[in-house]
Scaffold this motif. Sequence first.
Motif, PDB file in Angstrom:
ATOM      1  N   SER A  82       2.455 -11.107   0.621  1.00 23.09           N
ATOM      2  CA  SER A  82       1.979  -9.866   1.237  1.00 23.09           C
ATOM      3  C   SER A  82       1.176 -10.178   2.500  1.00 23.09           C
ATOM      4  O   SER A  82       1.334  -9.521   3.536  1.00 23.09           O
ATOM      5  CB  SER A  82       1.126  -9.072   0.251  1.00 23.09           C
ATOM      6  N   GLU A  85       3.358 -11.019   5.549  1.00 26.58           N
ATOM      7  CA  GLU A  85       3.820  -9.875   6.346  1.00 26.58           C
ATOM      8  C   GLU A  85       2.714  -9.357   7.246  1.00 26.58           C
ATOM      9  O   GLU A  85       2.939  -9.066   8.422  1.00 26.58           O
ATOM     10  CB  GLU A  85       4.329  -8.746   5.444  1.00 26.58           C
ATOM     11  N   VAL A  89       2.716  -9.130  11.415  1.00 26.27           N
ATOM     12  CA  VAL A  89       2.550  -7.836  12.099  1.00 26.27           C
ATOM     13  C   VAL A  89       1.301  -7.869  12.975  1.00 26.27           C
ATOM     14  O   VAL A  89       1.327  -7.439  14.127  1.00 26.27           O
ATOM     15  CB  VAL A  89       2.457  -6.681  11.073  1.00 26.27           C
ATOM     16  N   GLU A 249       5.445 -16.375  13.096  1.00 31.75           N
ATOM     17  CA  GLU A 249       6.378 -15.468  12.418  1.00 31.75           C
ATOM     18  C   GLU A 249       7.367 -16.211  11.522  1.00 31.75           C
ATOM     19  O   GLU A 249       7.925 -15.640  10.587  1.00 31.75           O
ATOM     20  CB  GLU A 249       7.124 -14.596  13.437  1.00 31.75           C
ATOM     21  N   LEU A 394      -1.849  -3.034   4.029  1.00 24.53           N
ATOM     22  CA  LEU A 394      -0.425  -3.338   4.169  1.00 24.53           C
ATOM     23  C   LEU A 394       0.426  -2.168   3.687  1.00 24.53           C
ATOM     24  O   LEU A 394       1.418  -1.798   4.342  1.00 24.53           O
ATOM     25  CB  LEU A 394      -0.079  -4.602   3.380  1.00 24.53           C
ATOM     26  N   LYS A 398       3.141   0.025   5.801  1.00 23.92           N
ATOM     27  CA  LYS A 398       4.527   0.188   5.356  1.00 23.92           C
ATOM     28  C   LYS A 398       4.925   1.669   5.277  1.00 23.92           C
ATOM     29  O   LYS A 398       6.053   2.033   5.628  1.00 23.92           O
ATOM     30  CB  LYS A 398       4.717  -0.465   3.981  1.00 23.92           C
ATOM     31  N   PRO A 402       6.298   2.512   9.582  1.00 30.85           N
ATOM     32  CA  PRO A 402       7.444   1.681   9.178  1.00 30.85           C
ATOM     33  C   PRO A 402       8.199   1.070  10.356  1.00 30.85           C
ATOM     34  O   PRO A 402       8.977   0.138  10.169  1.00 30.85           O
ATOM     35  CB  PRO A 402       8.336   2.654   8.410  1.00 30.85           C
ATOM     36  N   ARG A 406       8.466  -6.192  12.514  1.00 35.49           N
ATOM     37  CA  ARG A 406       8.126  -7.023  11.361  1.00 35.49           C
ATOM     38  C   ARG A 406       9.079  -8.214  11.296  1.00 35.49           C
ATOM     39  O   ARG A 406      10.183  -8.097  10.770  1.00 35.49           O
ATOM     40  CB  ARG A 406       8.222  -6.214  10.066  1.00 35.49           C
ATOM     41  N   TYR A 408       8.857 -10.561   9.375  1.00 34.10           N
ATOM     42  CA  TYR A 408       8.991 -10.905   7.950  1.00 34.10           C
ATOM     43  C   TYR A 408       8.533  -9.707   7.124  1.00 34.10           C
ATOM     44  O   TYR A 408       7.515  -9.085   7.428  1.00 34.10           O
ATOM     45  CB  TYR A 408       8.131 -12.134   7.621  1.00 34.10           C
ATOM     46  N   LYS A 409       9.299  -9.338   6.104  1.00 34.20           N
ATOM     47  CA  LYS A 409       8.968  -8.186   5.261  1.00 34.20           C
ATOM     48  C   LYS A 409       9.038  -8.583   3.789  1.00 34.20           C
ATOM     49  O   LYS A 409       9.883  -9.381   3.391  1.00 34.20           O
ATOM     50  CB  LYS A 409       9.950  -7.035   5.510  1.00 34.20           C
ATOM     51  N   ILE A 412       8.109  -3.517  -1.170  1.00 31.96           N
ATOM     52  CA  ILE A 412       6.841  -2.812  -1.377  1.00 31.96           C
ATOM     53  C   ILE A 412       6.290  -3.025  -2.783  1.00 31.96           C
ATOM     54  O   ILE A 412       5.077  -2.936  -3.007  1.00 31.96           O
ATOM     55  CB  ILE A 412       7.018  -1.304  -1.065  1.00 31.96           C
TER      56      ILE A 412
END
Length: 485
Positions: A82, A85, A89, A249, A394, A398, A402, A406, A408-409, A412
């Motif tokens: 988590s 990500e 961002v 990233e 986070l 999201k 949205p 990103r 990397y994701k 959820i």
Amino acid sequence: MKKRTAAEPVCSPPDTCHETKKLIRLKREVGLVSAVSLIAGTMIGSGIFMSPEWVLRLMGSPGASLLIWAACGLLAMLGALSYAELGTVIQESGGEYIYILRNFGSLPAFLFAFTSVIVVRPAGIAAVSLSFAEYVVAPFYPACPSPEVVVKCTATACVLILVLINCLDVRLATSIMNIFTAAKLLVLLVIVVGGLVLLASGETRSFQNAFDNTAAGFGPVGVAFYQGLWSYDGWNNLNYVTEELKNPEVNLPRAVMIAIPLVTCVYILVNVSYFSAMTPSELLSSGAVAISWGNKVLGSSWSWLIPLAVALSTFGSANGSFFSGGRTCYVAAREGHMPDVLSMAHVHRLTPSPALIFTAAVSIIMIIPGNFSSIVNFFSFTAWFFYGITISGLLYLKIKKPHLPRPYKVPIIIPVIFLVAAVYLVLAPIIDSPQIEFLYVVLFILSGIIVYIPLVHFKRYPKFLKKATLQLQLLLEVAPTDRNV
């Protein structure tokens, strides 16, 4: 504590006072190997050599203890994914501080920085340094307990060496992390192999009826998680140095996916080795489980390897905590939440030396009384409180944003599970064993508001601070920095 922009005049050595058009930046010196070492090297400290006894005591059975160790590794992995990500961002250093600042605003971020910079991080560094000192000094006093003053002086020397290394060169600090991480993984491999040999020879008593006497209840499981998670502490350290990470990233999520499963597997296998060498009752009465394992399996001729491993682990862990912890202070100062001088970097070495020196000074102050362990214990639940706030940020990004880029994701469900676990870990010790000290901790955090209103919100700081900043700037050869994004 004024937030400075790149266009403002600054005074920087060797020129006494002139306008600089471009602020200096920290260099991107942390590659993938160093990133993995920073995570793994900080996580592997004294915990794996001490915590197994406490996890077993709380859970009551070997099987349940191993499940706790595996679950702690899984939880650390979910949190780190988590954070990966968030780090791709918001590509800024500072970890939870910068994520809370960007998502929830100035006051919550200041309260985190106030708690972390003044108490939590320095106390953690002091605790690990004292553990290092205990094992280094012990061989010189074989027949009696080590003198307290000698242990504290050794711990202080450890902190001073760390601040010197980290102020001199980022590459030197990361090289030391790499070397110490490799060394302690090698020693842990010896413990793992020793356990596998014992299992192959039929030492499986501890695994027969492995779940007998397992404790149940909301509180004991939560406290057992705290003991296990102490050994996993450091899973989020790479997010504190995002601006110094090469190709963040890619390398941020990649380092997480390498380091945390590696440490989790090693921890589980080491615990299996402990249970192979000792029965649960022997382990509970050992006092120092790793040393008992060494005496029993390696014999007198090689048992010195375990104290050496603990010394290597604690020094490497302290170095990683110091490397990342100084960045919280540095970034908070850059955002106007700490004195300006703490946001500066050495003009030649490009290290945040004022923030590192400040962190070292507070850590040494905490070493002197040596009675802060209870403070660390009671503040541990605040760490998970702020983890929960960070992960809430986070989820906010999201759901509400949205379309942000990103690289990397994560699905959820991962931050949702981690948030539920964080809420549980905050509430479990309070519900199971409510103590007035928890109220004191909350009051300390809220006392940050008293500092925030005059110094940050209204910028009413003492007049001498500007002159002191200039003098320190000249003395330390530092200048303001810009974001490395």
